[in-house]
Design an enzyme around this catalytic site. Structure first.
Site, PDB file in Angstrom:
ATOM      1  N   LYS B  78      17.445 -39.253   1.924  1.00 47.35           N
ATOM      2  CA  LYS B  78      19.009 -39.408   1.852  1.00 47.35           C
ATOM      3  C   LYS B  78      19.299 -40.902   2.066  1.00 47.35           C
ATOM      4  O   LYS B  78      18.623 -41.839   2.448  1.00 47.35           O
ATOM      5  CB  LYS B  78      19.353 -39.008   3.243  1.00 47.35           C
ATOM      6  CG  LYS B  78      20.811 -39.012   3.281  1.00 47.35           C
ATOM      7  CD  LYS B  78      21.161 -37.979   4.626  1.00 47.35           C
ATOM      8  CE  LYS B  78      22.691 -38.011   4.643  1.00 47.35           C
ATOM      9  NZ  LYS B  78      23.238 -37.265   5.845  1.00 47.35           N
ATOM     10  N   SER B 153      26.291 -33.103   5.006  1.00 48.51           N
ATOM     11  CA  SER B 153      26.692 -34.393   4.204  1.00 48.51           C
ATOM     12  C   SER B 153      25.278 -34.564   3.452  1.00 48.51           C
ATOM     13  O   SER B 153      25.358 -35.436   2.382  1.00 48.51           O
ATOM     14  CB  SER B 153      26.823 -35.674   5.142  1.00 48.51           C
ATOM     15  OG  SER B 153      25.640 -35.760   5.855  1.00 48.51           O
ATOM     16  N   SER B 177      24.677 -31.805   9.160  1.00 49.85           N
ATOM     17  CA  SER B 177      24.495 -32.195   7.824  1.00 49.85           C
ATOM     18  C   SER B 177      23.178 -31.891   7.285  1.00 49.85           C
ATOM     19  O   SER B 177      22.900 -32.234   6.116  1.00 49.85           O
ATOM     20  CB  SER B 177      24.898 -33.816   8.004  1.00 49.85           C
ATOM     21  OG  SER B 177      26.139 -33.960   7.870  1.00 49.85           O
TER      22      SER B 177
END
Lengths: 95, 492
Positions: B78, B153, B177
């Site tokens: 990420k 997210s 997330s």
């Protein structure tokens, strides 16, 4: 209204943000919805409940005050938008 | 079978047996990326050249007999972790050109374990969102249906694993997330206990809630990654100095005798009926395999979302004060003086959702409102944690749906923040209490969209979650079902 346009403008200044007129209207309306939703917390009896600020039991995490290698000046300045010599340059602060 | 479609443990067997090289695995993954990335857009930055060097180093290590936990395995990160020498944007314009001078601890650990980094995965800006639509770099599409969001997210990480654009990925979870995008993309996602994995080098959103965890194709891979990333870090003062068990040792323990709590507050009106049916079926499968289900109550569940949207923005408004256009990141050139430069840089550098949360956070912390909002929320947070402490007296783990709906359409909820926030209604409580949670696939909707089953455990009970998840995966035959569905639905 939980929060007025003027209050949003004041908080925006505290947070170092600015908004256009249209943005301000949209934000004020959305913030009102969100703050209204938060009202539901008022129905919870929290008398005598200690506020929880962290997810685990925290102790001070002390370490020896020993000198260790850290970033060089060059590395520290490498991402700066406006470096000058060994400094971060910013627009003028005093008149 | 293409190499990119395999799991970590399958590839490791092939690497050990000398059937494939790390370079071949990487080439296969990049072949897949080249074919599907323009449709899915899982990545912000690809790291092709450095990945090739890492794969070559992995092959050399294998030849010299040095095979580690992740040698030669392509992993996506990420774009919220610092990776030395590679842009780390956090999905924001304000960090669009930030090149960290150091590695996050998790990145260094993966490196030491021999992993190959495919690239930096897309995400909601500063991890604020449930759909990956707030990214400054454009949205990510759900590989199961390209008209839908992947969740968020960590949507890029979840989509990259689902679309086989990497073998596994890391994400971060502040209110769901990792677990919500894992559910919406049909992969396994684990949020560890707060303090289990070091946050050093993770760009901070809400520091009392953020936690790093893996996205994988199956539960065994989840255990493999947890073995690498878990543990105390002297550079991170909230990481906990507790022994880390071998998570793989939980994989084959079965579920017989485990007590699974079913919280009535998580099976309510408003949940997509297909999701309820699928999750109830999954619980039935667990019971048949010998688990004992007990009814429990988590009475403060309905307040989780309100607490979250006070606590998380409050912490974010403080954490994001550092972005001022001075030391790194975006600076507006139009500032008349220092204050004006701060305001212009922050207003042009942050997107709408981030600005909204900074305003909420600043407001609830401001004098006159602090007690009514932040203090009240922190007290209710203590009650939410107490609910879990009491529940875990009666059960070993808790089973719930991960998300109230399957993946929704792009743009469907962007104009209604409250609707978007409700996507995280079943995941936020774990962050509030600091407990671990895992989402695993448990079925599909009639439209062929994945459905997620969530297990929550007591503090540092990741092993129990892995145990139950592995037992379910095996009993329900998820690997075969997933392969069939992928064949039928992911036709690119």
């Amino acid at each position: 209204m939980k929060i007025t346009r003027a209050e949003v403008a004041h908080v925006a200044h505290l947070a170092r943000l600015t908004f256009g007129e249209e943005e301000m209207d949209k934000f004020t309306s959305q913030l009102n919805d969100i703050l209204l939703y938060m009202e539901k917390l008022n129905s919870v009896d929290t008398t005598g409940v200690e506020p929880m600020t962290h997810a685990t039991v925290l102790h001070n995490a002390f370490r020896e005050d020993a000198v260790k290698p850290s970033l060089s000046n060059e590395q520290s300045l490498a991402n700066a938008p406006d470096p000058r010599g060994e400094f971060f340059r910013v627009p003028k602060v005093i008149e | 079978m293409e190499l990119y479609s395999l799991t970590i443990h399958e590839l490791q067997e092939k690497l050990r047996a000398g059937e494939v090289t790390a370079a071949e695995i990487l080439a296969s993954v990049y072949q897949r990326i080249d074919r599907v990335e323009d449709k899915v857009h899982a990545y912000i930055t690809l790291m092709r050249e450095s990945a090739q060097a890492q794969a070559a180093a992995a092959d050399a290590a294998i030849r010299s007999g040095d095979i580690r936990a992740l040698t030669g395995i392509p992993i996506a990160l990420k774009d919220i972790y610092c990776v030395q020498g590679f842009t780390t944007t956090c999905g924001s314009r304000i960090l669009h050109n930030f090149v960290p001078p150091y590695d996050a601890t998790v990145v260094a650990k993966l490196r030491d374990a021999g992993a190959v980094f495919t690239g930096k995965a897309n995400m909601d800006e500063f991890a604020m969102g449930s759909s990956t639509e707030t990214s400054y770099f454009g949205d990510t599409r759900n590989p199961w249906d390209l008209t839908r969001i992947p969740g968020g997210s960590s949507g890029g990480s979840a989509a990259a694993v689902a679309a086989d654009e990497c073998i596994a990925a890391l994400g971060s979870d502040t209110g769901g997330s990792i677990r919500q995008p894992a559910a919406l993309c049909g992969v396994v996602g684990l949020k560890p206990t707060y303090g289990r994995v070091s946050r050093f080098g993770l760009v901070a959103f809400a520091s009392s809630l953020d936690q790093i965890g893996p996205f994988t194709k199956d539960v065994e891979d989840c255990a493999i990654l947890m073995n690498v990333i878990a543990g105390y870090d002297p550079r991170e003062s909230t990481s906990v100095n507790l022994e880390v068990p071998d998570y793989r040792s939980f994989l084959s323990r079965g579920i017989a005798g485990l007590r699974i709590g079913i919280p009535r507050e998580y099976f309510i009106a408003g949940i997509d009926p297909e999701i309820l049916t699928s999750v109830r079926q999954a619980i039935g499968t667990l019971e048949k395999a010998g688990a004992k289900c007990v009814d429990i109550s988590l009475p403060h569940t309905e307040y989780c979302l309100a607490v979250y949207y006070i606590v998380a923005p409050a912490e974010a408004s403080s954490n994001l004060a550092r972005y001022d256009g001075v030391k790194y990141g975006f600076r507006s050139e139009e500032g008349r003086d220092l204050l004006d430069m701060y305001k212009r840089s922050r207003s042009a550098g942050f997107g709408d959702e981030v600005k909204k949360r900074i305003i909420i956070g600043t407001y609830v912390l401001s004098s006159g409102y602090y007690d009514a909002y932040y203090k009240k929320a922190s007290q209710v947070r203590a009650l939410i944690r107490r609910d879990f402490d009491e529940a875990f007296q009666k059960c070993d783990l808790i089973a719930t749906p991960t998300s109230p709906t399957a993946a929704f359409h792009i743009g469907e909820k962007t104009d209604d923040p409250m609707q978007m926030y409700l996507s995280d209604i079943f995941t936020i409580s774990a962050n509030m209490a600091g407990i671990p949670g895992i989402s695993i696939p448990c079925g599909f909707t009639g439209d062929g969209l994945p459905i997620g089953l969530q297990f929550l455990g007591g503090h540092f009970q990741e092993g129990t979650l892995i145990q139950a998840a592995a037992a379910y995966e095996k009993t329900a035959g998820m690997a075969a079902l997933m392969a069939r569905q992928k064949q039928a639905k992911m036709n690119f």
